[in-house]
Design a protein around this motif. Structure first.
Motif, PDB file in Angstrom:
ATOM      1  N   GLN A  61       0.660  -1.058   0.143  1.00 43.32           N
ATOM      2  CA  GLN A  61      -0.135  -0.008   0.060  1.00 43.32           C
ATOM      3  C   GLN A  61       1.007   1.136  -0.006  1.00 43.32           C
ATOM      4  O   GLN A  61       1.975   1.357   0.694  1.00 43.32           O
ATOM      5  CB  GLN A  61      -0.954   0.087   1.324  1.00 43.32           C
ATOM      6  N   ILE A  62       0.560   2.360  -0.469  1.00 42.79           N
ATOM      7  CA  ILE A  62       1.153   3.575  -0.994  1.00 42.79           C
ATOM      8  C   ILE A  62       1.668   4.064   0.639  1.00 42.79           C
ATOM      9  O   ILE A  62       2.817   4.407   0.849  1.00 42.79           O
ATOM     10  CB  ILE A  62       0.613   4.362  -1.549  1.00 42.79           C
ATOM     11  N   THR A  63       0.683   3.946   1.713  1.00 36.80           N
ATOM     12  CA  THR A  63       0.695   4.525   2.989  1.00 36.80           C
ATOM     13  C   THR A  63       2.158   3.673   3.641  1.00 36.80           C
ATOM     14  O   THR A  63       2.963   4.197   4.259  1.00 36.80           O
ATOM     15  CB  THR A  63      -0.391   4.567   3.863  1.00 36.80           C
ATOM     16  N   ARG A  64       2.044   2.276   3.228  1.00 40.03           N
ATOM     17  CA  ARG A  64       3.329   1.569   3.827  1.00 40.03           C
ATOM     18  C   ARG A  64       4.520   2.053   3.193  1.00 40.03           C
ATOM     19  O   ARG A  64       5.522   2.210   3.665  1.00 40.03           O
ATOM     20  CB  ARG A  64       2.982   0.087   3.715  1.00 40.03           C
TER      21      ARG A  64
ATOM     22  N   LEU B 161       8.918   3.829   4.732  1.00 38.11           N
ATOM     23  CA  LEU B 161      10.162   3.824   4.485  1.00 38.11           C
ATOM     24  C   LEU B 161      11.114   4.697   4.600  1.00 38.11           C
ATOM     25  O   LEU B 161      10.838   6.115   4.612  1.00 38.11           O
ATOM     26  CB  LEU B 161      10.360   3.011   3.123  1.00 38.11           C
ATOM     27  N   THR B 162      12.211   4.321   5.329  1.00 40.81           N
ATOM     28  CA  THR B 162      13.273   5.141   5.452  1.00 40.81           C
ATOM     29  C   THR B 162      14.419   4.817   4.564  1.00 40.81           C
ATOM     30  O   THR B 162      14.544   3.793   3.854  1.00 40.81           O
ATOM     31  CB  THR B 162      13.816   5.293   7.162  1.00 40.81           C
ATOM     32  N   THR B 163      15.115   5.838   4.498  1.00 40.07           N
ATOM     33  CA  THR B 163      16.844   5.553   3.609  1.00 40.07           C
ATOM     34  C   THR B 163      17.390   4.355   4.510  1.00 40.07           C
ATOM     35  O   THR B 163      18.048   3.692   3.373  1.00 40.07           O
ATOM     36  CB  THR B 163      17.701   6.942   3.690  1.00 40.07           C
TER      37      THR B 163
ATOM     38  N   LEU C  22      12.596   7.994   3.163  1.00 42.70           N
ATOM     39  CA  LEU C  22      12.759   7.835   1.840  1.00 42.70           C
ATOM     40  C   LEU C  22      12.120   8.885   1.031  1.00 42.70           C
ATOM     41  O   LEU C  22      12.499   9.398   0.174  1.00 42.70           O
ATOM     42  CB  LEU C  22      12.427   6.498   1.479  1.00 42.70           C
ATOM     43  N   PHE C  23      10.807   9.053   1.337  1.00 41.11           N
ATOM     44  CA  PHE C  23       9.835  10.069   0.936  1.00 41.11           C
ATOM     45  C   PHE C  23       9.644  10.934   1.877  1.00 41.11           C
ATOM     46  O   PHE C  23       8.559  11.061   2.231  1.00 41.11           O
ATOM     47  CB  PHE C  23       8.675   9.315   0.377  1.00 41.11           C
ATOM     48  N   ALA C  24      10.617  11.934   2.070  1.00 42.67           N
ATOM     49  CA  ALA C  24      10.253  13.023   2.999  1.00 42.67           C
ATOM     50  C   ALA C  24       9.402  14.219   2.506  1.00 42.67           C
ATOM     51  O   ALA C  24       9.024  14.385   1.270  1.00 42.67           O
ATOM     52  CB  ALA C  24      11.699  13.689   3.411  1.00 42.67           C
TER      53      ALA C  24
ATOM     54  N   PRO D   1      11.110  17.988   6.706  1.00 49.59           N
ATOM     55  CA  PRO D   1      11.730  16.860   6.620  1.00 49.59           C
ATOM     56  C   PRO D   1      11.475  15.785   7.778  1.00 49.59           C
ATOM     57  O   PRO D   1      12.097  14.661   7.643  1.00 49.59           O
ATOM     58  CB  PRO D   1      13.255  17.092   6.567  1.00 49.59           C
ATOM     59  N   ALA D   2      10.810  16.314   8.909  1.00 43.40           N
ATOM     60  CA  ALA D   2      10.402  15.434   9.926  1.00 43.40           C
ATOM     61  C   ALA D   2       9.516  14.573   9.685  1.00 43.40           C
ATOM     62  O   ALA D   2       9.244  13.740  10.620  1.00 43.40           O
ATOM     63  CB  ALA D   2      10.275  16.536  11.292  1.00 43.40           C
ATOM     64  N   HIS D   3       8.632  14.888   8.639  1.00 44.18           N
ATOM     65  CA  HIS D   3       7.631  13.801   8.213  1.00 44.18           C
ATOM     66  C   HIS D   3       7.741  13.499   6.953  1.00 44.18           C
ATOM     67  O   HIS D   3       8.140  14.050   6.112  1.00 44.18           O
ATOM     68  CB  HIS D   3       6.200  14.591   8.336  1.00 44.18           C
ATOM     69  N   PRO D   4       6.977  12.039   6.806  1.00 41.73           N
ATOM     70  CA  PRO D   4       6.834  11.627   5.248  1.00 41.73           C
ATOM     71  C   PRO D   4       5.967  12.373   4.520  1.00 41.73           C
ATOM     72  O   PRO D   4       5.198  13.198   4.747  1.00 41.73           O
ATOM     73  CB  PRO D   4       6.613  10.197   5.462  1.00 41.73           C
TER      74      PRO D   4
END
Length: 149
Positions: free
Chosen positions: A4-7, A11-13, A65-67, A71-74
């Motif tokens: 799912q896109i929300t999942r 993701l982080t780097t 990964l998608f900040a 930048p503290a939140h996706p």
């Protein structure tokens, strides 16, 4: 990949590993290799995300990964949905295709874990492709792999 896109936005780097031209994502503690076409898209994005994290690292504690703009939140899922629609890409059709392919190859419990869906939903997908895993599970039990019966 059936996620799912929300999942994906969670993701982080640190969840991405690049070795030469291959990219692996850590999903629920398992490394999943991305198809080469997807890896080609992820590699430059990952480099950009890592560079952005280095310059904005004090703004948050998670290297997304998608900040988002903050930048503290996706990035917000609504923005990704709109961007995909403008490109003519529907997330649902691709996700459903990926889940069907996975359901033909793995048991429902693994499908649920990989895609972040419920076990009932994953069972429905495996039933849809008419793949019955009970013989496989029974053979693994008799091997002692799944523990005592």
């Amino acid at each position: 990949m059936g996620l799912q896109i929300t999942r994906i936005l969670e993701l982080t780097t640190n969840d991405a590993t690049v070795q030469e031209s291959t990219v692996q994502l850590k999903l629920d503690g398992n490394l999943v290799q991305l198809p080469s076409r997807l890896a080609q898209l992820v590699i430059p994005h990952l480099k950009h995300a890592e560079a952005a994290w280095e310059s904005n690292g004090t703004a948050g504690t998670t290297p997304w990964l998608f900040a988002g703009l903050n930048p503290a939140h996706p990035i917000q899922s609504q923005y990704i949905y709109l961007k995909l629609r403008r490109l003519g890409l529907g997330g649902l059709a691709g996700r459903n295709t990926a889940r069907l392919a996975l359901a033909a190859d793995v048991p429902a419990s693994i499908l649920a874990s990989l895609t972040g869906t419920s076990i009932d939903n994953a069972t429905d997908w495996t039933n849809l492709v008419k793949r019955n895993w009970t013989d496989y599970i029974a053979s693994r039990r008799s091997d002692g792999w799944l523990g005592p019966v």
